[in-house]
Scaffold this motif. Sequence first.
Motif, PDB file in Angstrom:
ATOM      1  N   ALA A  19      -3.260  -9.307 -14.478  1.00 27.46           N
ATOM      2  CA  ALA A  19      -2.643 -10.192 -13.042  1.00 27.46           C
ATOM      3  C   ALA A  19      -1.430 -10.604 -12.880  1.00 27.46           C
ATOM      4  O   ALA A  19      -0.921 -10.903 -14.922  1.00 27.46           O
ATOM      5  CB  ALA A  19      -3.494 -10.989 -12.907  1.00 27.46           C
ATOM      6  N   GLY A  20      -0.591 -10.406 -12.227  1.00 30.91           N
ATOM      7  CA  GLY A  20       0.739 -10.682 -11.681  1.00 30.91           C
ATOM      8  C   GLY A  20       1.811 -10.023 -12.270  1.00 30.91           C
ATOM      9  O   GLY A  20       2.504  -9.766 -11.890  1.00 30.91           O
ATOM     10  N   GLU A  21       1.389  -8.683 -12.833  1.00 34.30           N
ATOM     11  CA  GLU A  21       2.302  -7.646 -12.983  1.00 34.30           C
ATOM     12  C   GLU A  21       2.557  -6.966 -12.281  1.00 34.30           C
ATOM     13  O   GLU A  21       1.654  -6.542 -11.083  1.00 34.30           O
ATOM     14  CB  GLU A  21       1.988  -6.710 -14.208  1.00 34.30           C
ATOM     15  CG  GLU A  21       2.342  -7.644 -15.645  1.00 34.30           C
ATOM     16  CD  GLU A  21       1.569  -6.457 -16.427  1.00 34.30           C
ATOM     17  OE1 GLU A  21       2.279  -6.314 -17.799  1.00 34.30           O
ATOM     18  OE2 GLU A  21       0.488  -6.518 -16.668  1.00 34.30           O
ATOM     19  N   ILE A  22       3.806  -6.041 -12.262  1.00 34.78           N
ATOM     20  CA  ILE A  22       3.926  -5.105 -10.840  1.00 34.78           C
ATOM     21  C   ILE A  22       3.907  -3.540 -10.937  1.00 34.78           C
ATOM     22  O   ILE A  22       4.629  -3.823 -12.387  1.00 34.78           O
ATOM     23  CB  ILE A  22       5.294  -5.352 -10.524  1.00 34.78           C
ATOM     24  CG1 ILE A  22       5.810  -6.758  -9.179  1.00 34.78           C
ATOM     25  CG2 ILE A  22       5.958  -4.476  -9.193  1.00 34.78           C
ATOM     26  CD1 ILE A  22       6.628  -7.438  -8.783  1.00 34.78           C
ATOM     27  N   VAL A  23       3.228  -3.094 -10.705  1.00 36.91           N
ATOM     28  CA  VAL A  23       2.518  -1.651 -11.206  1.00 36.91           C
ATOM     29  C   VAL A  23       4.539  -0.721 -10.962  1.00 36.91           C
ATOM     30  O   VAL A  23       5.144  -0.979 -10.255  1.00 36.91           O
ATOM     31  CB  VAL A  23       1.943  -0.623 -10.365  1.00 36.91           C
ATOM     32  CG1 VAL A  23       1.549   0.254 -10.371  1.00 36.91           C
ATOM     33  CG2 VAL A  23       0.719  -1.036  -9.851  1.00 36.91           C
ATOM     34  N   ARG A  24       4.430   0.123 -11.965  1.00 37.64           N
ATOM     35  CA  ARG A  24       5.993   0.731 -12.441  1.00 37.64           C
ATOM     36  C   ARG A  24       5.512   1.660 -11.907  1.00 37.64           C
ATOM     37  O   ARG A  24       5.093   2.540 -11.289  1.00 37.64           O
ATOM     38  CB  ARG A  24       5.610   0.800 -14.209  1.00 37.64           C
ATOM     39  CG  ARG A  24       5.921   0.410 -15.594  1.00 37.64           C
ATOM     40  CD  ARG A  24       6.329   0.793 -16.450  1.00 37.64           C
ATOM     41  NE  ARG A  24       4.784   1.659 -16.609  1.00 37.64           N
ATOM     42  CZ  ARG A  24       4.956   2.301 -17.685  1.00 37.64           C
ATOM     43  NH1 ARG A  24       5.898   2.824 -18.337  1.00 37.64           N
ATOM     44  NH2 ARG A  24       3.954   3.545 -17.775  1.00 37.64           N
ATOM     45  N   TYR A  25       7.134   2.303 -11.007  1.00 44.61           N
ATOM     46  CA  TYR A  25       7.098   3.273 -10.639  1.00 44.61           C
ATOM     47  C   TYR A  25       6.105   4.904 -11.156  1.00 44.61           C
ATOM     48  O   TYR A  25       5.711   5.234  -9.965  1.00 44.61           O
ATOM     49  CB  TYR A  25       8.130   4.062 -10.466  1.00 44.61           C
ATOM     50  CG  TYR A  25       8.594   4.399  -9.367  1.00 44.61           C
ATOM     51  CD1 TYR A  25       9.036   4.591  -8.022  1.00 44.61           C
ATOM     52  CD2 TYR A  25       9.045   6.006 -10.003  1.00 44.61           C
ATOM     53  CE1 TYR A  25       9.421   6.001  -7.343  1.00 44.61           C
ATOM     54  CE2 TYR A  25       9.289   7.175  -9.070  1.00 44.61           C
ATOM     55  CZ  TYR A  25       8.789   6.928  -7.478  1.00 44.61           C
ATOM     56  OH  TYR A  25       9.139   7.938  -6.987  1.00 44.61           O
ATOM     57  N   GLU A  26       6.748   4.887 -11.705  1.00 42.14           N
ATOM     58  CA  GLU A  26       5.609   5.947 -12.432  1.00 42.14           C
ATOM     59  C   GLU A  26       4.369   5.931 -12.171  1.00 42.14           C
ATOM     60  O   GLU A  26       3.763   6.392 -11.981  1.00 42.14           O
ATOM     61  CB  GLU A  26       5.224   6.340 -14.342  1.00 42.14           C
ATOM     62  CG  GLU A  26       5.479   7.635 -14.800  1.00 42.14           C
ATOM     63  CD  GLU A  26       5.510   8.001 -16.349  1.00 42.14           C
ATOM     64  OE1 GLU A  26       4.768   8.953 -16.532  1.00 42.14           O
ATOM     65  OE2 GLU A  26       5.590   7.041 -17.007  1.00 42.14           O
ATOM     66  N   ASP A  27       3.163   5.131 -12.681  1.00 37.74           N
ATOM     67  CA  ASP A  27       2.136   4.786 -12.534  1.00 37.74           C
ATOM     68  C   ASP A  27       1.869   4.884 -11.239  1.00 37.74           C
ATOM     69  O   ASP A  27       0.689   5.144 -10.766  1.00 37.74           O
ATOM     70  CB  ASP A  27       1.780   3.252 -13.123  1.00 37.74           C
ATOM     71  CG  ASP A  27       1.819   3.017 -14.809  1.00 37.74           C
ATOM     72  OD1 ASP A  27       1.836   4.451 -15.084  1.00 37.74           O
ATOM     73  OD2 ASP A  27       1.839   2.627 -14.968  1.00 37.74           O
ATOM     74  N   LYS A  28       2.377   4.414 -10.290  1.00 37.14           N
ATOM     75  CA  LYS A  28       2.335   3.983  -8.796  1.00 37.14           C
ATOM     76  C   LYS A  28       2.095   5.575  -7.708  1.00 37.14           C
ATOM     77  O   LYS A  28       1.683   5.934  -7.528  1.00 37.14           O
ATOM     78  CB  LYS A  28       3.198   3.169  -7.988  1.00 37.14           C
ATOM     79  CG  LYS A  28       3.356   2.828  -6.454  1.00 37.14           C
ATOM     80  CD  LYS A  28       4.954   2.616  -6.064  1.00 37.14           C
ATOM     81  CE  LYS A  28       5.727   3.325  -5.471  1.00 37.14           C
ATOM     82  NZ  LYS A  28       6.843   3.162  -4.013  1.00 37.14           N
ATOM     83  N   VAL A  29       2.849   6.089  -8.541  1.00 39.67           N
ATOM     84  CA  VAL A  29       2.987   7.605  -7.742  1.00 39.67           C
ATOM     85  C   VAL A  29       2.097   8.613  -8.123  1.00 39.67           C
ATOM     86  O   VAL A  29       2.547   9.789  -7.548  1.00 39.67           O
ATOM     87  CB  VAL A  29       4.558   8.310  -7.830  1.00 39.67           C
ATOM     88  CG1 VAL A  29       5.578   6.960  -6.919  1.00 39.67           C
ATOM     89  CG2 VAL A  29       5.109   8.521  -8.605  1.00 39.67           C
ATOM     90  N   ASN A  30       1.763   8.330  -8.607  1.00 46.38           N
ATOM     91  CA  ASN A  30       1.091   9.324 -10.516  1.00 46.38           C
ATOM     92  C   ASN A  30      -0.333   9.026  -9.756  1.00 46.38           C
ATOM     93  O   ASN A  30      -1.767   9.795 -10.549  1.00 46.38           O
ATOM     94  CB  ASN A  30       1.281   9.846 -11.351  1.00 46.38           C
ATOM     95  CG  ASN A  30       2.739  10.171 -11.674  1.00 46.38           C
ATOM     96  OD1 ASN A  30       2.330  10.953 -11.506  1.00 46.38           O
ATOM     97  ND2 ASN A  30       3.047   9.637 -12.481  1.00 46.38           N
ATOM     98  N   GLN A  31      -0.539   7.862  -9.303  1.00 46.84           N
ATOM     99  CA  GLN A  31      -2.257   7.174  -9.221  1.00 46.84           C
ATOM    100  C   GLN A  31      -2.802   7.430  -7.586  1.00 46.84           C
ATOM    101  O   GLN A  31      -2.245   6.456  -6.547  1.00 46.84           O
ATOM    102  CB  GLN A  31      -2.038   5.596  -9.586  1.00 46.84           C
ATOM    103  CG  GLN A  31      -3.894   5.208  -9.656  1.00 46.84           C
ATOM    104  CD  GLN A  31      -5.069   5.648 -10.767  1.00 46.84           C
ATOM    105  OE1 GLN A  31      -4.326   5.910 -11.115  1.00 46.84           O
ATOM    106  NE2 GLN A  31      -6.537   6.277  -9.835  1.00 46.84           N
ATOM    107  N   THR A  32      -3.409   9.349  -7.567  1.00 45.99           N
ATOM    108  CA  THR A  32      -3.029   9.485  -6.519  1.00 45.99           C
ATOM    109  C   THR A  32      -4.276   7.991  -4.944  1.00 45.99           C
ATOM    110  O   THR A  32      -3.832   7.961  -4.191  1.00 45.99           O
ATOM    111  CB  THR A  32      -4.620  10.413  -6.304  1.00 45.99           C
ATOM    112  OG1 THR A  32      -5.064  10.608  -6.761  1.00 45.99           O
ATOM    113  CG2 THR A  32      -3.192  11.742  -6.482  1.00 45.99           C
ATOM    114  N   ASP A  33      -4.995   7.190  -5.830  1.00 43.16           N
ATOM    115  CA  ASP A  33      -5.861   6.654  -4.940  1.00 43.16           C
ATOM    116  C   ASP A  33      -5.319   5.134  -5.079  1.00 43.16           C
ATOM    117  O   ASP A  33      -6.241   3.999  -4.626  1.00 43.16           O
ATOM    118  CB  ASP A  33      -7.117   6.664  -5.304  1.00 43.16           C
ATOM    119  CG  ASP A  33      -7.210   6.244  -7.020  1.00 43.16           C
ATOM    120  OD1 ASP A  33      -6.609   5.953  -7.113  1.00 43.16           O
ATOM    121  OD2 ASP A  33      -8.833   5.494  -7.150  1.00 43.16           O
ATOM    122  N   ILE A  34      -3.969   4.660  -5.483  1.00 42.28           N
ATOM    123  CA  ILE A  34      -3.848   3.721  -5.783  1.00 42.28           C
ATOM    124  C   ILE A  34      -3.758   2.149  -4.721  1.00 42.28           C
ATOM    125  O   ILE A  34      -4.367   1.388  -4.911  1.00 42.28           O
ATOM    126  CB  ILE A  34      -2.457   3.386  -6.320  1.00 42.28           C
ATOM    127  CG1 ILE A  34      -1.809   1.941  -6.905  1.00 42.28           C
ATOM    128  CG2 ILE A  34      -1.294   4.007  -5.395  1.00 42.28           C
ATOM    129  CD1 ILE A  34      -0.331   1.820  -7.670  1.00 42.28           C
TER     130      ILE A  34
END
Length: 115
Positions: free
Chosen positions: A55-70
């Motif tokens: 909790a409190g972490e910002i999602v890395r770009y790689e994970d954001k763009v590859n998690q289709t249902d984020i």
Amino acid sequence: KYGFVSEYWFNYGWSVGGDVMGYNGREYDFTLLDTSANYIVTKNGTVINGATYAAGEIVRYEDKVNQTDIATMDGVYAIESQYNAIKAYPKRIANTRAEACIIRETMRTISRTST
């Protein structure tokens, strides 16, 4: 047509997890112009694209763009895009300068009328 921005804009990009460059799993992207939302994690143990976040972490770009249902995942909250965060910096500077000009002119008017 042309503009100038100092290094202070980096703080605005970092505030939403931006690093100007982001790895998408295959290659690096220039993320300064990315208008999609970034995400902050709200629950410990949230798994995004195979990575576990606290909790409190910002999602890395790689994970954001590859998690289709984020956008609909439980345990994440959408925050400003890096583009919008960066765009806020010159607007803030412009507003501050405009306010300073208004205050200065008001003070001049008051000093002229009080004498």
